[in-house]
Design a protein around this motif. Structure first.
Motif, PDB file in Angstrom:
ATOM      1  N   ASN A  54      55.971  29.069  -7.724  1.00  0.00           N
ATOM      2  CA  ASN A  54      54.697  28.885  -7.049  1.00  0.00           C
ATOM      3  C   ASN A  54      53.838  30.114  -7.282  1.00  0.00           C
ATOM      4  O   ASN A  54      54.318  31.191  -7.636  1.00  0.00           O
ATOM      5  N   ASP A  55      52.546  29.973  -7.041  1.00  0.00           N
ATOM      6  CA  ASP A  55      51.617  31.063  -7.290  1.00  0.00           C
ATOM      7  C   ASP A  55      51.543  31.960  -6.067  1.00  0.00           C
ATOM      8  O   ASP A  55      50.742  31.749  -5.171  1.00  0.00           O
ATOM      9  N   ALA A  56      52.388  32.982  -6.001  1.00  0.00           N
ATOM     10  CA  ALA A  56      52.371  33.941  -4.903  1.00  0.00           C
ATOM     11  C   ALA A  56      51.195  34.875  -5.131  1.00  0.00           C
ATOM     12  O   ALA A  56      51.244  35.759  -5.970  1.00  0.00           O
ATOM     13  N   THR A  57      50.123  34.663  -4.406  1.00  0.00           N
ATOM     14  CA  THR A  57      48.874  35.323  -4.734  1.00  0.00           C
ATOM     15  C   THR A  57      48.748  36.721  -4.145  1.00  0.00           C
ATOM     16  O   THR A  57      47.957  37.517  -4.597  1.00  0.00           O
ATOM     17  N   GLN A  58      49.518  37.040  -3.109  1.00  0.00           N
ATOM     18  CA  GLN A  58      49.339  38.335  -2.468  1.00  0.00           C
ATOM     19  C   GLN A  58      50.653  38.773  -1.860  1.00  0.00           C
ATOM     20  O   GLN A  58      51.404  37.972  -1.311  1.00  0.00           O
ATOM     21  N   VAL A  59      50.946  40.062  -1.957  1.00  0.00           N
ATOM     22  CA  VAL A  59      52.144  40.606  -1.332  1.00  0.00           C
ATOM     23  C   VAL A  59      51.749  41.781  -0.459  1.00  0.00           C
ATOM     24  O   VAL A  59      51.115  42.732  -0.923  1.00  0.00           O
ATOM     25  N   ASN A  60      52.110  41.723   0.824  1.00  0.00           N
ATOM     26  CA  ASN A  60      51.871  42.826   1.743  1.00  0.00           C
ATOM     27  C   ASN A  60      53.215  43.478   2.066  1.00  0.00           C
ATOM     28  O   ASN A  60      54.182  42.786   2.402  1.00  0.00           O
ATOM     29  N   ILE A  61      53.282  44.796   1.965  1.00  0.00           N
ATOM     30  CA  ILE A  61      54.536  45.520   2.170  1.00  0.00           C
ATOM     31  C   ILE A  61      54.418  46.355   3.440  1.00  0.00           C
ATOM     32  O   ILE A  61      53.515  47.191   3.576  1.00  0.00           O
ATOM     33  N   ASN A  62      55.356  46.127   4.361  1.00  0.00           N
ATOM     34  CA  ASN A  62      55.362  46.859   5.615  1.00  0.00           C
ATOM     35  C   ASN A  62      56.600  47.745   5.636  1.00  0.00           C
ATOM     36  O   ASN A  62      57.716  47.251   5.679  1.00  0.00           O
ATOM     37  N   THR A  63      56.405  49.048   5.579  1.00  0.00           N
ATOM     38  CA  THR A  63      57.526  49.979   5.526  1.00  0.00           C
ATOM     39  C   THR A  63      57.623  50.810   6.796  1.00  0.00           C
ATOM     40  O   THR A  63      58.201  51.886   6.797  1.00  0.00           O
ATOM     41  N   THR A  64      57.060  50.330   7.905  1.00  0.00           N
ATOM     42  CA  THR A  64      57.114  51.084   9.153  1.00  0.00           C
ATOM     43  C   THR A  64      58.490  51.015   9.796  1.00  0.00           C
ATOM     44  O   THR A  64      58.797  51.789  10.676  1.00  0.00           O
ATOM     45  N   THR A  65      59.308  50.059   9.374  1.00  0.00           N
ATOM     46  CA  THR A  65      60.658  49.949   9.907  1.00  0.00           C
ATOM     47  C   THR A  65      61.640  50.204   8.779  1.00  0.00           C
ATOM     48  O   THR A  65      61.269  50.380   7.629  1.00  0.00           O
ATOM     49  N   SER A  66      62.935  50.210   9.138  1.00  0.00           N
ATOM     50  CA  SER A  66      63.956  50.470   8.133  1.00  0.00           C
ATOM     51  C   SER A  66      64.073  49.339   7.128  1.00  0.00           C
ATOM     52  O   SER A  66      64.521  49.545   6.016  1.00  0.00           O
ATOM     53  N   PRO A  76      44.241  28.785   0.162  1.00  0.00           N
ATOM     54  CA  PRO A  76      43.672  27.914  -0.868  1.00  0.00           C
ATOM     55  C   PRO A  76      42.880  28.721  -1.890  1.00  0.00           C
ATOM     56  O   PRO A  76      42.297  29.750  -1.583  1.00  0.00           O
ATOM     57  N   GLY A  77      42.885  28.240  -3.131  1.00  0.00           N
ATOM     58  CA  GLY A  77      42.117  28.910  -4.169  1.00  0.00           C
ATOM     59  C   GLY A  77      42.775  28.809  -5.521  1.00  0.00           C
ATOM     60  O   GLY A  77      43.849  28.211  -5.683  1.00  0.00           O
ATOM     61  N   PHE A  78      42.122  29.397  -6.533  1.00  0.00           N
ATOM     62  CA  PHE A  78      42.598  29.370  -7.904  1.00  0.00           C
ATOM     63  C   PHE A  78      43.584  30.502  -8.163  1.00  0.00           C
ATOM     64  O   PHE A  78      43.511  31.570  -7.544  1.00  0.00           O
ATOM     65  N   SER A  79      44.464  30.268  -9.094  1.00  0.00           N
ATOM     66  CA  SER A  79      45.335  31.326  -9.593  1.00  0.00           C
ATOM     67  C   SER A  79      45.613  31.065 -11.068  1.00  0.00           C
ATOM     68  O   SER A  79      45.607  29.913 -11.521  1.00  0.00           O
ATOM     69  N   MET A  80      45.850  32.124 -11.825  1.00  0.00           N
ATOM     70  CA  MET A  80      46.103  32.004 -13.250  1.00  0.00           C
ATOM     71  C   MET A  80      46.997  33.143 -13.689  1.00  0.00           C
ATOM     72  O   MET A  80      46.884  34.259 -13.170  1.00  0.00           O
ATOM     73  N   GLY A  81      47.899  32.885 -14.618  1.00  0.00           N
ATOM     74  CA  GLY A  81      48.749  33.957 -15.106  1.00  0.00           C
ATOM     75  C   GLY A  81      49.839  33.473 -16.041  1.00  0.00           C
ATOM     76  O   GLY A  81      50.028  32.275 -16.254  1.00  0.00           O
ATOM     77  N   ILE A 126      47.423  27.610 -14.896  1.00  0.00           N
ATOM     78  CA  ILE A 126      46.205  27.700 -14.095  1.00  0.00           C
ATOM     79  C   ILE A 126      46.323  26.648 -12.999  1.00  0.00           C
ATOM     80  O   ILE A 126      46.602  25.478 -13.294  1.00  0.00           O
ATOM     81  N   SER A 127      46.104  27.039 -11.749  1.00  0.00           N
ATOM     82  CA  SER A 127      46.281  26.085 -10.655  1.00  0.00           C
ATOM     83  C   SER A 127      45.234  26.290  -9.580  1.00  0.00           C
ATOM     84  O   SER A 127      44.623  27.363  -9.465  1.00  0.00           O
ATOM     85  N   TYR A 128      45.032  25.245  -8.807  1.00  0.00           N
ATOM     86  CA  TYR A 128      44.201  25.332  -7.611  1.00  0.00           C
ATOM     87  C   TYR A 128      45.005  24.771  -6.445  1.00  0.00           C
ATOM     88  O   TYR A 128      45.457  23.626  -6.482  1.00  0.00           O
ATOM     89  N   ARG A 129      45.189  25.593  -5.433  1.00  0.00           N
ATOM     90  CA  ARG A 129      45.952  25.185  -4.258  1.00  0.00           C
ATOM     91  C   ARG A 129      45.003  24.754  -3.148  1.00  0.00           C
ATOM     92  O   ARG A 129      44.097  25.498  -2.765  1.00  0.00           O
ATOM     93  N   PHE A 130      45.219  23.551  -2.639  1.00  0.00           N
ATOM     94  CA  PHE A 130      44.427  23.050  -1.529  1.00  0.00           C
ATOM     95  C   PHE A 130      44.977  23.530  -0.192  1.00  0.00           C
ATOM     96  O   PHE A 130      44.227  23.832   0.729  1.00  0.00           O
ATOM     97  N   ASN A 131      46.300  23.571  -0.093  1.00  0.00           N
ATOM     98  CA  ASN A 131      46.967  24.081   1.100  1.00  0.00           C
ATOM     99  C   ASN A 131      48.391  24.440   0.702  1.00  0.00           C
ATOM    100  O   ASN A 131      48.741  24.411  -0.475  1.00  0.00           O
ATOM    101  N   SER A 132      49.223  24.781   1.671  1.00  0.00           N
ATOM    102  CA  SER A 132      50.575  25.226   1.362  1.00  0.00           C
ATOM    103  C   SER A 132      51.447  24.124   0.770  1.00  0.00           C
ATOM    104  O   SER A 132      52.476  24.405   0.174  1.00  0.00           O
ATOM    105  N   SER A 133      51.032  22.869   0.927  1.00  0.00           N
ATOM    106  CA  SER A 133      51.856  21.748   0.465  1.00  0.00           C
ATOM    107  C   SER A 133      51.369  21.096  -0.816  1.00  0.00           C
ATOM    108  O   SER A 133      52.145  20.424  -1.487  1.00  0.00           O
ATOM    109  N   PHE A 134      50.104  21.291  -1.196  1.00  0.00           N
ATOM    110  CA  PHE A 134      49.577  20.523  -2.321  1.00  0.00           C
ATOM    111  C   PHE A 134      48.709  21.390  -3.233  1.00  0.00           C
ATOM    112  O   PHE A 134      47.895  22.182  -2.756  1.00  0.00           O
ATOM    113  N   ARG A 135      48.892  21.215  -4.513  1.00  0.00           N
ATOM    114  CA  ARG A 135      48.082  21.881  -5.517  1.00  0.00           C
ATOM    115  C   ARG A 135      47.998  21.013  -6.769  1.00  0.00           C
ATOM    116  O   ARG A 135      48.800  20.090  -6.967  1.00  0.00           O
TER     117      ARG A 135
END
Length: 282
Positions: A54-66, A76-81, A126-135
């Motif tokens: 799947n097109d994982a468009t963003q990764v947020n890293i939280n290192t405040t804990t162990s 929703p939106g376009f992704s390409m790669g 190249i994909s366009y995702r409408f929501n978490s279930s459909f693209r």
């Protein structure tokens, strides 16, 4: 085919030697679906992110804990790669004017069912995702068709029509092959994660292919190994519907091309390709 596979193996080996790789099962704080992401850390500290399936468009890293928490956003939106996914390996079956039995004029194409293969994979998406279930997505990749012929003889290259010349040589290999650039247009529906962190995928759409080349390979005691590349009348452009059904990273696929398998060869009119098998990666 073999040089391409070896190149992929070498590329993967190089990445493991020169980079540190972490595989993370992502999870959402809002209860949405999770994804598997590979983070490759280079020696200079830079990171490359690859999303599998799947097109994982963003990764947020939280290192405040162990424990490091990786959260993938599925807005929703376009992704390409670039990608390496939907690796298909299956069998090829010929349909002759609505029948899986070859007509007399096509008996020279009588093939070994369990050794006639369809193999392919995608490298760009190249994909366009409408929501978490459909693209919807389109992709670019490669596909190989191989027919292992039963009859002893040679298919002539660059002939006016597809022509088979029989002989008495016992071939250990008698193989007709075509390679295509494949470009599917697909509708992809996925369920939410189950208790094991996996989901079902249901995919359908149109598969199109542009001919890259064709060859005829033979192996015998009398003549050794021979490979002849040229025109074997494979259709230059093929198209047809396909479906994929999967669970987790593994599934099955089926494709049926609705146009003729061979061009400019009237005796083979109505001969079409049907392929099915297993698929890895979504």
């Amino acid at each position: 085919m073999k040089p391409i596979i070896f190149s992929l193996i070498l590329a993967f080996a190089a990445s493991t030697v020169f980079a540190q790789t972490d595989t993370i099962k992502t999870r959402h704080t809002d209860g949405a679906d999770a994804d598997t992401i590979i983070i490759i850390k280079s020696k200079k500290g830079r990171k490359l992110k690859f999303g599998f399936g799947n097109d994982a468009t963003q990764v947020n890293i939280n290192t405040t804990t162990s424990d490091t928490t990786y959260t993938a956003s599925k807005q929703p939106g376009f992704s390409m790669g670039l990608t390496f996914t939907r690796f298909d390996i299956g069998l090829t079956t010929l349909n002759d004017n609505g029948s899986f039995t070859l007509q007399p004029q096509n008996q020279f194409l009588n093939y070994r069912s369990w050794r006639s293969a369809s193999v392919g994979f995608d490298v760009l998406q190249i994909s366009y995702r409408f929501n978490s279930s459909f693209r919807i997505y389109t992709s670019g990749g490669f596909d190989w068709l191989t027919l292992r012929l039963r009859n002893n003889g040679t298919i002539q290259r660059d002939g006016d029509v597809l022509t088979f010349v029989p002989d008495n040589i016992q071939y250990t290999k008698n193989r007709l092959r075509a390679s295509y650039l494949r470009v599917p247009i697909a509708f992809d529906f996925r369920t939410h994660d189950d208790a094991d962190g996996r989901r079902f995928h249901f995919v359908g759409g149109l598969d199109m292919g542009l001919l890259l080349g064709s060859s005829f390979t033979q192996e015998s005691k009398e003549n050794g190994n021979q490979m002849r590349t040229g025109d074997y009348h494979f259709t230059k452009f093929r198209y047809g519907p396909f479906v994929r059904i999967g669970y987790g990273g593994i599934g099955v696929f089926a494709k049926y091309y609705v146009n003729d398998m061979f061009d400019d060869s009237p005796a083979q009119k109505g001969l079409r390709q049907f392929s099915f098998g297993m698929s890895v990666g979504w």
